[in-house]
Motif scaffolding. Structure first.
Motif, PDB file in Angstrom:
ATOM      1  N   ILE A  89      -8.341  -5.017  12.525  1.00  0.00           N
ATOM      2  CA  ILE A  89      -7.233  -4.820  11.586  1.00  0.00           C
ATOM      3  C   ILE A  89      -6.472  -3.569  12.000  1.00  0.00           C
ATOM      4  CG2 ILE A  89      -6.594  -4.378   9.191  1.00  0.00           C
ATOM      5  CD1 ILE A  89      -9.072  -5.920   8.350  1.00  0.00           C
ATOM      6  N   ASP A  90      -5.247  -3.744  12.445  1.00  0.00           N
ATOM      7  CA  ASP A  90      -4.436  -2.613  12.870  1.00  0.00           C
ATOM      8  C   ASP A  90      -3.347  -2.265  11.860  1.00  0.00           C
ATOM      9  OD1 ASP A  90      -5.787  -2.246  15.350  1.00  0.00           O
ATOM     10  OD2 ASP A  90      -4.695  -3.973  16.156  1.00  0.00           O
ATOM     11  N   THR A  91      -2.909  -3.262  11.080  1.00  0.00           N
ATOM     12  CA  THR A  91      -1.890  -3.046  10.049  1.00  0.00           C
ATOM     13  C   THR A  91      -2.439  -3.510   8.714  1.00  0.00           C
ATOM     14  OG1 THR A  91      -0.091  -3.373  11.638  1.00  0.00           O
ATOM     15  CG2 THR A  91       0.453  -3.602   9.305  1.00  0.00           C
ATOM     16  N   VAL A  92      -2.322  -2.676   7.697  1.00  0.00           N
ATOM     17  CA  VAL A  92      -2.907  -3.006   6.398  1.00  0.00           C
ATOM     18  C   VAL A  92      -2.099  -2.334   5.294  1.00  0.00           C
ATOM     19  CG1 VAL A  92      -4.496  -1.030   6.394  1.00  0.00           C
ATOM     20  CG2 VAL A  92      -5.094  -3.093   5.112  1.00  0.00           C
ATOM     21  N   ASP A  93      -2.091  -2.944   4.119  1.00  0.00           N
ATOM     22  CA  ASP A  93      -1.456  -2.343   2.943  1.00  0.00           C
ATOM     23  C   ASP A  93      -2.518  -1.616   2.133  1.00  0.00           C
ATOM     24  OD1 ASP A  93       0.996  -3.378   3.646  1.00  0.00           O
ATOM     25  OD2 ASP A  93       0.823  -5.139   2.348  1.00  0.00           O
ATOM     26  N   ILE A  94      -2.127  -0.487   1.557  1.00  0.00           N
ATOM     27  CA  ILE A  94      -3.011   0.278   0.682  1.00  0.00           C
ATOM     28  C   ILE A  94      -2.351   0.406  -0.674  1.00  0.00           C
ATOM     29  CG2 ILE A  94      -2.081   2.502   1.479  1.00  0.00           C
ATOM     30  CD1 ILE A  94      -4.922   3.666   1.034  1.00  0.00           C
ATOM     31  N   GLU A  95      -3.149   0.234  -1.734  1.00  0.00           N
ATOM     32  CA  GLU A  95      -2.638   0.383  -3.099  1.00  0.00           C
ATOM     33  C   GLU A  95      -3.278   1.603  -3.747  1.00  0.00           C
ATOM     34  OE1 GLU A  95      -2.985  -1.956  -7.341  1.00  0.00           O
ATOM     35  OE2 GLU A  95      -2.426  -3.154  -5.568  1.00  0.00           O
ATOM     36  N   PHE A  96      -2.432   2.492  -4.257  1.00  0.00           N
ATOM     37  CA  PHE A  96      -2.886   3.716  -4.894  1.00  0.00           C
ATOM     38  C   PHE A  96      -3.033   3.510  -6.396  1.00  0.00           C
ATOM     39  CE2 PHE A  96      -0.583   4.734  -1.061  1.00  0.00           C
ATOM     40  CZ  PHE A  96      -1.346   5.723  -0.466  1.00  0.00           C
ATOM     41  N   LEU A  97      -3.722   4.445  -7.057  1.00  0.00           N
ATOM     42  CA  LEU A  97      -3.785   4.413  -8.513  1.00  0.00           C
ATOM     43  C   LEU A  97      -2.369   4.409  -9.054  1.00  0.00           C
ATOM     44  CD1 LEU A  97      -6.614   7.038  -9.138  1.00  0.00           C
ATOM     45  CD2 LEU A  97      -6.778   4.563  -9.432  1.00  0.00           C
ATOM     46  N   GLY A  98      -2.089   3.538 -10.016  1.00  0.00           N
ATOM     47  CA  GLY A  98      -0.739   3.429 -10.539  1.00  0.00           C
ATOM     48  C   GLY A  98       0.027   2.273  -9.947  1.00  0.00           C
ATOM     49  N   GLY A  99      -0.489   1.682  -8.850  1.00  0.00           N
ATOM     50  CA  GLY A  99       0.119   0.466  -8.318  1.00  0.00           C
ATOM     51  C   GLY A  99       1.037   0.628  -7.123  1.00  0.00           C
ATOM     52  N   HIS A 100       1.266   1.853  -6.628  1.00  0.00           N
ATOM     53  CA  HIS A 100       2.104   2.023  -5.441  1.00  0.00           C
ATOM     54  C   HIS A 100       1.415   1.373  -4.238  1.00  0.00           C
ATOM     55  CE1 HIS A 100       4.941   4.769  -7.337  1.00  0.00           C
ATOM     56  NE2 HIS A 100       3.928   5.445  -7.829  1.00  0.00           N
ATOM     57  N   VAL A 101       2.172   0.557  -3.491  1.00  0.00           N
ATOM     58  CA  VAL A 101       1.644  -0.106  -2.297  1.00  0.00           C
ATOM     59  C   VAL A 101       2.428   0.361  -1.083  1.00  0.00           C
ATOM     60  CG1 VAL A 101       1.247  -2.312  -1.133  1.00  0.00           C
ATOM     61  CG2 VAL A 101       0.900  -2.127  -3.612  1.00  0.00           C
ATOM     62  N   VAL A 102       1.710   0.751  -0.023  1.00  0.00           N
ATOM     63  CA  VAL A 102       2.323   1.262   1.202  1.00  0.00           C
ATOM     64  C   VAL A 102       1.689   0.555   2.400  1.00  0.00           C
ATOM     65  CG1 VAL A 102       2.650   3.297   2.665  1.00  0.00           C
ATOM     66  CG2 VAL A 102       2.797   3.521   0.178  1.00  0.00           C
ATOM     67  N   ARG A 103       2.524   0.177   3.366  1.00  0.00           N
ATOM     68  CA  ARG A 103       2.007  -0.421   4.605  1.00  0.00           C
ATOM     69  C   ARG A 103       1.734   0.682   5.624  1.00  0.00           C
ATOM     70  NH1 ARG A 103       3.747  -6.159   6.563  1.00  0.00           N
ATOM     71  NH2 ARG A 103       2.405  -6.430   4.737  1.00  0.00           N
ATOM     72  N   ALA A 111       3.715  13.509  -3.509  1.00  0.00           N
ATOM     73  CA  ALA A 111       3.477  13.800  -4.925  1.00  0.00           C
ATOM     74  C   ALA A 111       3.443  12.529  -5.755  1.00  0.00           C
ATOM     75  CB  ALA A 111       4.535  14.762  -5.449  1.00  0.00           C
ATOM     76  N   ALA A 112       4.347  11.582  -5.455  1.00  0.00           N
ATOM     77  CA  ALA A 112       4.400  10.336  -6.226  1.00  0.00           C
ATOM     78  C   ALA A 112       3.156   9.487  -5.973  1.00  0.00           C
ATOM     79  CB  ALA A 112       5.660   9.549  -5.866  1.00  0.00           C
ATOM     80  N   LEU A 113       2.669   9.482  -4.731  1.00  0.00           N
ATOM     81  CA  LEU A 113       1.523   8.635  -4.403  1.00  0.00           C
ATOM     82  C   LEU A 113       0.221   9.146  -4.998  1.00  0.00           C
ATOM     83  CD1 LEU A 113       2.060   7.592  -0.678  1.00  0.00           C
ATOM     84  CD2 LEU A 113       2.548   6.299  -2.748  1.00  0.00           C
ATOM     85  N   ILE A 114       0.031  10.461  -5.017  1.00  0.00           N
ATOM     86  CA  ILE A 114      -1.260  10.984  -5.474  1.00  0.00           C
ATOM     87  C   ILE A 114      -1.240  11.402  -6.948  1.00  0.00           C
ATOM     88  CG2 ILE A 114      -1.810  11.770  -3.151  1.00  0.00           C
ATOM     89  CD1 ILE A 114      -1.322  14.617  -4.066  1.00  0.00           C
ATOM     90  N   ALA A 115      -0.091  11.247  -7.611  1.00  0.00           N
ATOM     91  CA  ALA A 115      -0.015  11.591  -9.038  1.00  0.00           C
ATOM     92  C   ALA A 115      -0.934  10.674  -9.840  1.00  0.00           C
ATOM     93  CB  ALA A 115       1.422  11.470  -9.535  1.00  0.00           C
ATOM     94  N   LEU A 116      -1.623  11.223 -10.807  1.00  0.00           N
ATOM     95  CA  LEU A 116      -2.482  10.418 -11.667  1.00  0.00           C
ATOM     96  C   LEU A 116      -1.623   9.600 -12.626  1.00  0.00           C
ATOM     97  CD1 LEU A 116      -5.297  12.994 -12.486  1.00  0.00           C
ATOM     98  CD2 LEU A 116      -5.406  11.056 -10.913  1.00  0.00           C
ATOM     99  N   PRO A 117      -1.968   8.336 -12.876  1.00  0.00           N
ATOM    100  CA  PRO A 117      -1.189   7.498 -13.789  1.00  0.00           C
ATOM    101  C   PRO A 117      -1.137   8.104 -15.190  1.00  0.00           C
ATOM    102  CG  PRO A 117      -2.765   6.185 -12.548  1.00  0.00           C
ATOM    103  CD  PRO A 117      -3.109   7.617 -12.298  1.00  0.00           C
ATOM    104  N   THR A 118      -0.016   7.884 -15.866  1.00  0.00           N
ATOM    105  CA  THR A 118       0.154   8.419 -17.220  1.00  0.00           C
ATOM    106  C   THR A 118      -0.033   7.356 -18.298  1.00  0.00           C
ATOM    107  OG1 THR A 118       2.549   8.073 -17.040  1.00  0.00           O
ATOM    108  CG2 THR A 118       1.699  10.248 -16.434  1.00  0.00           C
ATOM    109  N   SER A 119       0.226   6.094 -17.976  1.00  0.00           N
ATOM    110  CA  SER A 119       0.101   5.048 -18.992  1.00  0.00           C
ATOM    111  C   SER A 119      -1.328   4.536 -19.059  1.00  0.00           C
ATOM    112  CB  SER A 119       1.049   3.881 -18.686  1.00  0.00           C
ATOM    113  OG  SER A 119       0.595   3.153 -17.567  1.00  0.00           O
ATOM    114  N   GLU A 120      -1.734   4.057 -20.216  1.00  0.00           N
ATOM    115  CA  GLU A 120      -3.090   3.534 -20.399  1.00  0.00           C
ATOM    116  C   GLU A 120      -3.326   2.323 -19.502  1.00  0.00           C
ATOM    117  OE1 GLU A 120      -6.002   1.820 -23.972  1.00  0.00           O
ATOM    118  OE2 GLU A 120      -4.064   2.728 -24.454  1.00  0.00           O
ATOM    119  N   PHE A 121      -2.299   1.489 -19.316  1.00  0.00           N
ATOM    120  CA  PHE A 121      -2.432   0.296 -18.483  1.00  0.00           C
ATOM    121  C   PHE A 121      -2.730   0.687 -17.040  1.00  0.00           C
ATOM    122  CE2 PHE A 121      -0.706  -2.941 -15.637  1.00  0.00           C
ATOM    123  CZ  PHE A 121      -1.290  -4.089 -16.138  1.00  0.00           C
ATOM    124  N   ASP A 122      -1.994   1.667 -16.515  1.00  0.00           N
ATOM    125  CA  ASP A 122      -2.176   2.073 -15.120  1.00  0.00           C
ATOM    126  C   ASP A 122      -3.463   2.867 -14.902  1.00  0.00           C
ATOM    127  OD1 ASP A 122       0.135   0.840 -14.236  1.00  0.00           O
ATOM    128  OD2 ASP A 122       1.384   2.607 -14.542  1.00  0.00           O
TER     129      ASP A 122
END
Length: 207
Positions: free
Chosen positions: A63-77, A99-110
């Motif tokens: 696997i050389d290319t992969v998507d990662i999902e951070f807390l809060g739902g941000h997805v980056v290739r 800052a946006a990627l590593i920020a802790l989610p604020t909503s209860e759902f996230d």
């Protein structure tokens, strides 16, 4: 400048030094890799606007290319650049806002525990009757299963999963062949992360 004290980031004023450190931070956050047929947990060890180092719990050979999902739902290739032991270095396909990627989610759902997508065999024991089911996703707190028989919400069952053992759970809901479960005792992160790394073998065994 940015210093690390007891696992936390401490930012102090410092002109050019501060701008440099904002591009590279030491972190300890969980995330999940979105593989072709399932997800698996990983831990971010450090991150910059162009890439990151991850701790993995199993091999991702080929696997050389992969998507990662951070807390809060941000997805980056991202693209794998190196691997040493259980650590890998990745380059982001596009520059990111750290800052946006590593920020802790604020909503209860996230803030809900991240769920791992999968298709693995499992068995449930409902009042002494054992049913074969498919595990469609799992988190530290619960799971979603595919089960043809209608299950009554609020009732209790035991679910057996190869590699994770038997867990007591409450049925939260059932609709159209799927049921949501809530474990009486949450799973340990390391336990679920290591297990998810073996998922392809488990899924093949159940086909």
């Amino acid at each position: 400048m940015t210093q690390v004290a007891r696992g936390s980031l401490i930012d102090s004023e410092g002109g050019a030094d501060r701008r440099s450190n904002e591009r590279h931070r030491v972190v300890f956050r969980t995330a999940k890799l979105l593989l072709a047929d399932h997800d698996c947990f990983c831990i971010m060890r450090d991150i910059s606007s162009s890439g990151m180092k991850l701790q993995l719990f199993g091999p991702i050979d080929g696997i050389d290319t992969v998507d990662i999902e951070f807390l809060g739902g941000h997805v980056v290739r991202m693209h794998k650049r190196w691997a040493r032991g259980d650590h890998c270095g990745f380059e982001f396909e596009n520059s990111v806002d750290i800052a946006a990627l590593i920020a802790l989610p604020t909503s209860e759902f996230d803030r809900r525990p991240q769920r791992l997508r999968m298709n693995a065999p499992a068995a449930i024991d409902v009042a002494g009757e054992v049913l074969q089911v498919r595990l469609r996703d799992i988190s530290l707190a619960g799971a979603r299963i595919a089960v043809a028989r209608r299950l009554r919400a609020s009732s209790e069952l035991r679910i057996g999963i190869d590699g994770l053992g038997r867990k007591k759970a409450d049925i939260r809901w059932w609709r159209e062949g799927f049921a949501g479960l809530h474990f009486h005792a949450p799973l340990a992160f390391n336990e679920l992360a290591a297990w998810s790394a073996t998922l392809p073998e488990l899924a093949d065994a159940g086909d």
